[in-house]
Structures are given as C-alpha cells and as structure tokens.
Design a protein around this motif. Sequence first.
Motif, PDB file in Angstrom:
ATOM      1  N   UNK A   9     -32.075  -4.771  34.558  1.00 30.70           N
ATOM      2  CA  UNK A   9     -31.145  -3.890  35.250  1.00 30.70           C
ATOM      3  C   UNK A   9     -31.479  -2.415  35.058  1.00 30.70           C
ATOM      4  N   UNK A  10     -31.943  -2.045  33.874  1.00 30.30           N
ATOM      5  CA  UNK A  10     -32.364  -0.655  33.683  1.00 30.30           C
ATOM      6  C   UNK A  10     -33.607  -0.346  34.511  1.00 30.30           C
ATOM      7  N   UNK A  11     -34.492  -1.309  34.679  1.00 31.51           N
ATOM      8  CA  UNK A  11     -35.667  -1.119  35.525  1.00 31.51           C
ATOM      9  C   UNK A  11     -35.269  -0.949  36.982  1.00 31.51           C
ATOM     10  N   UNK A  12     -34.300  -1.728  37.429  1.00 33.96           N
ATOM     11  CA  UNK A  12     -33.841  -1.590  38.820  1.00 33.96           C
ATOM     12  C   UNK A  12     -33.191  -0.229  39.051  1.00 33.96           C
ATOM     13  N   UNK A  13     -32.395   0.218  38.121  1.00 35.71           N
ATOM     14  CA  UNK A  13     -31.748   1.525  38.247  1.00 35.71           C
ATOM     15  C   UNK A  13     -32.793   2.643  38.210  1.00 35.71           C
ATOM     16  N   UNK A  14     -33.744   2.525  37.307  1.00 35.55           N
ATOM     17  CA  UNK A  14     -34.800   3.540  37.210  1.00 35.55           C
ATOM     18  C   UNK A  14     -35.635   3.576  38.476  1.00 35.55           C
ATOM     19  N   UNK A  15     -35.934   2.410  39.039  1.00 35.63           N
ATOM     20  CA  UNK A  15     -36.698   2.373  40.277  1.00 35.63           C
ATOM     21  C   UNK A  15     -35.922   3.046  41.409  1.00 35.63           C
ATOM     22  N   UNK A  16     -34.626   2.802  41.482  1.00 34.94           N
ATOM     23  CA  UNK A  16     -33.809   3.424  42.522  1.00 34.94           C
ATOM     24  C   UNK A  16     -33.819   4.941  42.384  1.00 34.94           C
ATOM     25  N   UNK A  17     -33.751   5.441  41.163  1.00 33.29           N
ATOM     26  CA  UNK A  17     -33.777   6.889  40.940  1.00 33.29           C
ATOM     27  C   UNK A  17     -35.121   7.472  41.327  1.00 33.29           C
ATOM     28  N   UNK A  18     -36.213   6.840  40.910  1.00 33.96           N
ATOM     29  CA  UNK A  18     -37.554   7.324  41.253  1.00 33.96           C
ATOM     30  C   UNK A  18     -37.768   7.253  42.762  1.00 33.96           C
ATOM     31  N   UNK A  19     -37.310   6.201  43.402  1.00 31.97           N
ATOM     32  CA  UNK A  19     -37.440   6.065  44.847  1.00 31.97           C
ATOM     33  C   UNK A  19     -36.654   7.162  45.566  1.00 31.97           C
ATOM     34  N   UNK A  20     -35.458   7.476  45.066  1.00 24.89           N
ATOM     35  CA  UNK A  20     -34.651   8.548  45.636  1.00 24.89           C
ATOM     36  C   UNK A  20     -35.384   9.877  45.563  1.00 24.89           C
ATOM     37  N   UNK A  21     -35.966  10.198  44.408  1.00 27.59           N
ATOM     38  CA  UNK A  21     -36.698  11.456  44.259  1.00 27.59           C
ATOM     39  C   UNK A  21     -37.942  11.480  45.138  1.00 27.59           C
ATOM     40  N   UNK A  22     -38.614  10.364  45.273  1.00 31.72           N
ATOM     41  CA  UNK A  22     -39.793  10.314  46.148  1.00 31.72           C
ATOM     42  C   UNK A  22     -39.397  10.539  47.601  1.00 31.72           C
ATOM     43  N   UNK A  23     -38.323   9.910  48.031  1.00 30.17           N
ATOM     44  CA  UNK A  23     -37.869  10.046  49.409  1.00 30.17           C
ATOM     45  C   UNK A  23     -37.407  11.468  49.708  1.00 30.17           C
ATOM     46  N   UNK A  24     -36.623  12.052  48.819  1.00 33.94           N
ATOM     47  CA  UNK A  24     -36.165  13.422  49.047  1.00 33.94           C
ATOM     48  C   UNK A  24     -37.321  14.410  48.950  1.00 33.94           C
ATOM     49  N   UNK A  25     -38.285  14.156  48.097  1.00 40.62           N
ATOM     50  CA  UNK A  25     -39.458  15.025  48.022  1.00 40.62           C
ATOM     51  C   UNK A  25     -40.249  15.018  49.308  1.00 40.62           C
ATOM     52  N   UNK A  26     -40.425  13.835  49.894  1.00 44.58           N
ATOM     53  CA  UNK A  26     -41.132  13.752  51.177  1.00 44.58           C
ATOM     54  C   UNK A  26     -40.377  14.474  52.279  1.00 44.58           C
ATOM     55  N   UNK A  27     -39.077  14.287  52.336  1.00 45.34           N
ATOM     56  CA  UNK A  27     -38.315  14.914  53.417  1.00 45.34           C
ATOM     57  C   UNK A  27     -38.233  16.427  53.250  1.00 45.34           C
ATOM     58  N   UNK A  28     -38.203  16.916  52.034  1.00 47.69           N
ATOM     59  CA  UNK A  28     -38.141  18.365  51.826  1.00 47.69           C
ATOM     60  C   UNK A  28     -39.493  19.027  52.044  1.00 47.69           C
ATOM     61  N   UNK A  29     -40.567  18.379  51.634  1.00 43.55           N
ATOM     62  CA  UNK A  29     -41.888  18.976  51.773  1.00 43.55           C
ATOM     63  C   UNK A  29     -42.481  18.809  53.160  1.00 43.55           C
ATOM     64  N   UNK A  30     -41.971  17.870  53.926  1.00 38.84           N
ATOM     65  CA  UNK A  30     -42.480  17.625  55.277  1.00 38.84           C
ATOM     66  C   UNK A  30     -41.332  17.604  56.274  1.00 38.84           C
ATOM     67  N   UNK A  31     -40.493  18.631  56.225  1.00 39.31           N
ATOM     68  CA  UNK A  31     -39.313  18.690  57.091  1.00 39.31           C
ATOM     69  C   UNK A  31     -39.696  18.777  58.559  1.00 39.31           C
ATOM     70  N   UNK A  32     -40.888  19.285  58.855  1.00 43.32           N
ATOM     71  CA  UNK A  32     -41.315  19.391  60.248  1.00 43.32           C
ATOM     72  C   UNK A  32     -41.532  18.026  60.888  1.00 43.32           C
ATOM     73  N   UNK A  33     -41.758  17.001  60.110  1.00 41.61           N
ATOM     74  CA  UNK A  33     -41.969  15.656  60.639  1.00 41.61           C
ATOM     75  C   UNK A  33     -40.663  14.922  60.933  1.00 41.61           C
TER      76      UNK A  33
END
Length: 76
Positions: A9-33
């Motif tokens: 369960x801690x691995x699932x929660x950690x994965x969700x947090x890392x996935x959230x940061x990856x997704x927001x990083x992509x959307x912020x750095x490539x907002x033109x897309x």
Amino acid sequence: MLARWLHIYLSMISFAIVFFFALTGLTLNHADKFGDQVKSVQEKGRLDLNWVKGTDTAKIAKLEIVEYLREKITLR
C-alpha cells in the motif's frame, strides 16, 4: 504479514504521488501542447501623467487607469 501489507500500500501511494508529479511536470513544461494557444497583443497609447506621478505606488490612480483601458481597448 504486516510488512507485506505496508509495502504494497505504501508503494501504491508513492507511485501515485510520483505519477502526479510527472504528469504535472509534463503539463507545466509543455503547456503549448495542451490546450489553446495564448495570444498576446501589444497596444500603445497615452495615460494622464497625473495618474502615475510620484514614487509612492499607493497613490497611483489604479481605478482610473483600468477604466481608461477598458474604454479604449476593451480590456476584459
């Protein structure tokens, strides 16, 4: 048994947090897309100098400037 449950369960929660940061990083750095393009327009004009005279920014006639811009260039 508890260690396995915690690990899963801690691995699932950690994965969700890392996935959230990856997704927001992509959307912020490539907002033109993602989404509409932002269009900038530059306007030129003259303001009444009495509205902006002085060094104290609290005394700038902000309301008059905004109303002037709304009237002249249809500022939203």
